[in-house]
Design a protein around this motif. Sequence first.
Motif, mmCIF file in Angstrom:
data_model
loop_
_atom_site.group_PDB
_atom_site.id
_atom_site.type_symbol
_atom_site.label_atom_id
_atom_site.label_comp_id
_atom_site.label_asym_id
_atom_site.label_seq_id
_atom_site.Cartn_x
_atom_site.Cartn_y
_atom_site.Cartn_z
ATOM 1 N N UNK A 81 2.783 18.427 -5.484
ATOM 2 C CA UNK A 81 3.316 17.098 -5.788
ATOM 3 C C UNK A 81 2.286 16.021 -5.455
ATOM 4 N N UNK A 82 1.587 16.188 -4.336
ATOM 5 C CA UNK A 82 0.530 15.222 -3.993
ATOM 6 C C UNK A 82 -0.569 15.263 -5.050
ATOM 7 N N UNK A 83 -0.920 16.453 -5.521
ATOM 8 C CA UNK A 83 -1.953 16.572 -6.556
ATOM 9 C C UNK A 83 -1.534 15.876 -7.839
ATOM 10 N N UNK A 84 -0.272 15.989 -8.218
ATOM 11 C CA UNK A 84 0.204 15.359 -9.447
ATOM 12 C C UNK A 84 0.123 13.837 -9.384
ATOM 13 N N UNK A 85 0.333 13.285 -8.209
ATOM 14 C CA UNK A 85 0.469 11.830 -8.078
ATOM 15 C C UNK A 85 -0.736 11.144 -7.448
ATOM 16 N N UNK A 86 -1.764 11.910 -7.103
ATOM 17 C CA UNK A 86 -2.928 11.316 -6.446
ATOM 18 C C UNK A 86 -3.518 10.208 -7.319
ATOM 19 N N UNK A 87 -3.690 9.028 -6.728
ATOM 20 C CA UNK A 87 -4.138 7.864 -7.501
ATOM 21 C C UNK A 87 -5.052 7.010 -6.637
ATOM 22 N N UNK A 88 -6.192 6.592 -7.220
ATOM 23 C CA UNK A 88 -7.148 5.762 -6.487
ATOM 24 C C UNK A 88 -6.955 4.274 -6.736
ATOM 25 N N UNK A 89 -6.244 3.915 -7.783
ATOM 26 C CA UNK A 89 -5.946 2.515 -8.077
ATOM 27 C C UNK A 89 -4.436 2.358 -8.217
ATOM 28 N N UNK A 90 -3.953 1.124 -8.166
ATOM 29 C CA UNK A 90 -2.515 0.899 -8.238
ATOM 30 C C UNK A 90 -2.046 1.069 -9.683
ATOM 31 N N UNK A 91 -0.919 1.759 -9.914
ATOM 32 C CA UNK A 91 -0.449 1.989 -11.289
ATOM 33 C C UNK A 91 -0.171 0.710 -12.069
ATOM 34 N N UNK A 92 0.340 -0.331 -11.401
ATOM 35 C CA UNK A 92 0.596 -1.582 -12.115
ATOM 36 C C UNK A 92 -0.697 -2.224 -12.599
ATOM 37 N N UNK A 93 -1.742 -2.159 -11.765
ATOM 38 C CA UNK A 93 -3.041 -2.696 -12.171
ATOM 39 C C UNK A 93 -3.649 -1.859 -13.295
ATOM 40 N N UNK A 94 -3.396 -0.535 -13.270
ATOM 41 C CA UNK A 94 -3.861 0.318 -14.370
ATOM 42 C C UNK A 94 -3.223 -0.098 -15.691
ATOM 43 N N UNK A 95 -1.936 -0.385 -15.627
ATOM 44 C CA UNK A 95 -1.223 -0.778 -16.844
ATOM 45 C C UNK A 95 -1.784 -2.070 -17.410
ATOM 46 N N UNK A 96 -2.104 -3.003 -16.511
ATOM 47 C CA UNK A 96 -2.673 -4.271 -16.963
ATOM 48 C C UNK A 96 -4.057 -4.065 -17.573
ATOM 49 N N UNK A 97 -4.848 -3.178 -16.973
ATOM 50 C CA UNK A 97 -6.187 -2.894 -17.514
ATOM 51 C C UNK A 97 -6.102 -2.174 -18.852
ATOM 52 N N UNK A 98 -5.115 -1.306 -19.023
ATOM 53 C CA UNK A 98 -4.974 -0.576 -20.284
ATOM 54 C C UNK A 98 -4.637 -1.507 -21.448
ATOM 55 N N UNK A 99 -3.973 -2.623 -21.159
ATOM 56 C CA UNK A 99 -3.661 -3.580 -22.220
ATOM 57 C C UNK A 99 -4.924 -4.210 -22.803
ATOM 58 N N UNK A 100 -6.014 -4.216 -22.031
ATOM 59 C CA UNK A 100 -7.259 -4.833 -22.480
ATOM 60 C C UNK A 100 -8.163 -3.855 -23.220
ATOM 61 N N UNK A 101 -7.645 -2.654 -23.489
ATOM 62 C CA UNK A 101 -8.462 -1.638 -24.150
ATOM 63 C C UNK A 101 -8.907 -2.133 -25.525
ATOM 64 N N UNK A 110 11.401 9.880 -15.013
ATOM 65 C CA UNK A 110 12.165 11.094 -15.282
ATOM 66 C C UNK A 110 11.672 12.356 -14.619
ATOM 67 N N UNK A 111 10.640 12.297 -13.766
ATOM 68 C CA UNK A 111 10.169 13.503 -13.076
ATOM 69 C C UNK A 111 11.215 13.973 -12.071
ATOM 70 N N UNK A 112 11.480 15.277 -12.039
ATOM 71 C CA UNK A 112 12.532 15.836 -11.202
ATOM 72 C C UNK A 112 11.945 16.525 -9.976
ATOM 73 N N UNK A 113 11.624 15.778 -8.974
ATOM 74 C CA UNK A 113 11.229 16.358 -7.691
ATOM 75 C C UNK A 113 11.486 15.335 -6.586
ATOM 76 N N UNK A 114 11.673 15.871 -5.388
ATOM 77 C CA UNK A 114 11.900 15.010 -4.241
ATOM 78 C C UNK A 114 10.557 14.515 -3.713
#
Length: 601
Positions: free
Chosen positions: A219-239, A162-166
């Motif tokens: 916009x680059x600052x908002x989205x800067x990521x060192x790991x892949x978001x899908x892998x982050x989601x998988x790691x968060x499930x193991x919290x 839902x973020x509104x930017x190009x």
Amino acid sequence: MMAHTREEALQTTSDSEEEFTCSSEDDEDMEDESFHFKKRFDITKDTVCNENVAPSGAYRTRAASKRRSVFSAVDNLNQCKRDSDQMSAAKKARTLTWKAETDVDRVAQTLRFLPAREPGPHLSAADSRSPMSLFKLFFTESAVTNLCHNTNAQAVRAIANGCKYKWTDVSVDELYRYIGLIFYMASVKMSSIADYWRQDSLFSLPFPATVMPRHRYRIISWNLHMSHPDADKENDRKRGTAQHDRLFRIKPLMNTIRLACKAFYHPRRNLAVKERLVACRANIGMTAYMKAKLTKFKFFVLSDSSNGYTVDFSVYTGKNSFPADRGLSYDAVMSLLDCKVLGSGYHVYMDDFYTSHKLFTDLFALKFGACGTYRDQRKDFPKTAANSLSRSSSRGSIRWIRDGPLVCVKWMDTQVVSVCSTIHAAYTGEHVQRKIKAQDTWKAKSFPCPAPVTAYNQHMGGVDLSGQLLQYYTAQHKTMKWYRKIFLHFLDIAANNAFILYKELHGNMTHDQFMEELIAELCGASQKAAPKQFSTDHVPIPGAKLTSDVRRIASVGRRICVHCKAVHGKKLQTPWKCKACDVHLCLQLNRNCFQEWHKSL
């Protein structure tokens, strides 16, 4: 057999006092022997607990007598152990006294310095390397490519949520320019990020807008990521489980930088271990609370004392990540010192947070010498008051106790200083200058100083030197994401180490010159081009001398306007020109080329 066993027990109790000299290894052997006997003989049964021998009634009585005799021996061993502890404690209390500087102390063993590689930069000094090429040793193009891939994936995910930017995918060159802008902001301080793009202020800066628009930077600052978001989601499930990795979001880049720090430079003999704090408001279980300060990320840093180069580092992930029996400080130091990578014979300096008797003796067994201040209440450090320092002791007084390779020294300066070392002798004749007040005047006076204190003051500045270099041009600023805070610290480490490598290889550039050149190369700008100078002579004047003929006043000296031709492609003529620039420019109510032309200066 029974008589023989009793004789052994009696012989054990009648051993000489020297056999029980407060040795922890002997105590452990006694406990192991007692446990061994208790395990083999079951007290509830009239049989020997041995699966290989089946007891019978023919020798049941003999087995029982054997059991009784063995337990008598165990009881005697335990009694002897208690007696030996009392004797050794009494003996140690008699002999454990502080010695003065007049007593001669000798180092138990001098460690040979055998580094795994030749100390210094592992780059060819003949090759001329630019600041950007050295920075790319730590932020490699492959690492930045991976950073771009993960940042683009995070932006797609944010837009889907839902973020509104190009968004257009960030490239490697653009991300290097983005990093260059971060370093530019570290060198030129403004109150907020938006101020770097303001054009309506007395302190407007023209450079950032030429590198990238403000909206793109944010916009680059908002989205800067060192790991892949899908892998982050998988790691968060193991919290909450053992498989959860708290450093998962920063590990890809962290591992790259740690390997580069060790690959392109090998430290000299004197190292320093200290913590480095990065301020952060995040509450994720990995920050350390500091009273009256922000919560902070804690880095454990191994640094070369000679120049402040960051050799290795680790990130504190919470006290539950370390074994309780050894402690955080012990494991933090051991995780940074690797004999296979470093070699042996290194001298490691640390403050009282890390110093412990077990750590120093274990490091000495690994052929690492250690020196550091210590806390008197720590386990196994001398606590005897016999001949110790007191508040009334004169300044420069020294007391020391040697326990094998470890010497503990107390020195009276303005207050008592406690230092221990496996490298130095207690006192070798060094003196320090201190100013004292006598008859309302301050005079310099020389005082004896222990060798460990002198060496500690000389070499413990390693991490502090590194921290000072980082603070001059730190990339840290406010951000909402905890992993972005650590990303900015990675930039600081890479830039600082790149500068140290450049100084070791060439040594002809100051720190600020190095950062200016690095920013220019990252942003693709030319540092050599001199900026255009403003002048009070930028005023409109007629393009030709005025004529007395009134009919020709408006047409004399008219030339084509350089701004109209360059910007609009029109050949419009004007009688006005700039006095300083000597170019013709329109100056009319509906076409003020004079003002537009000078905006770019």
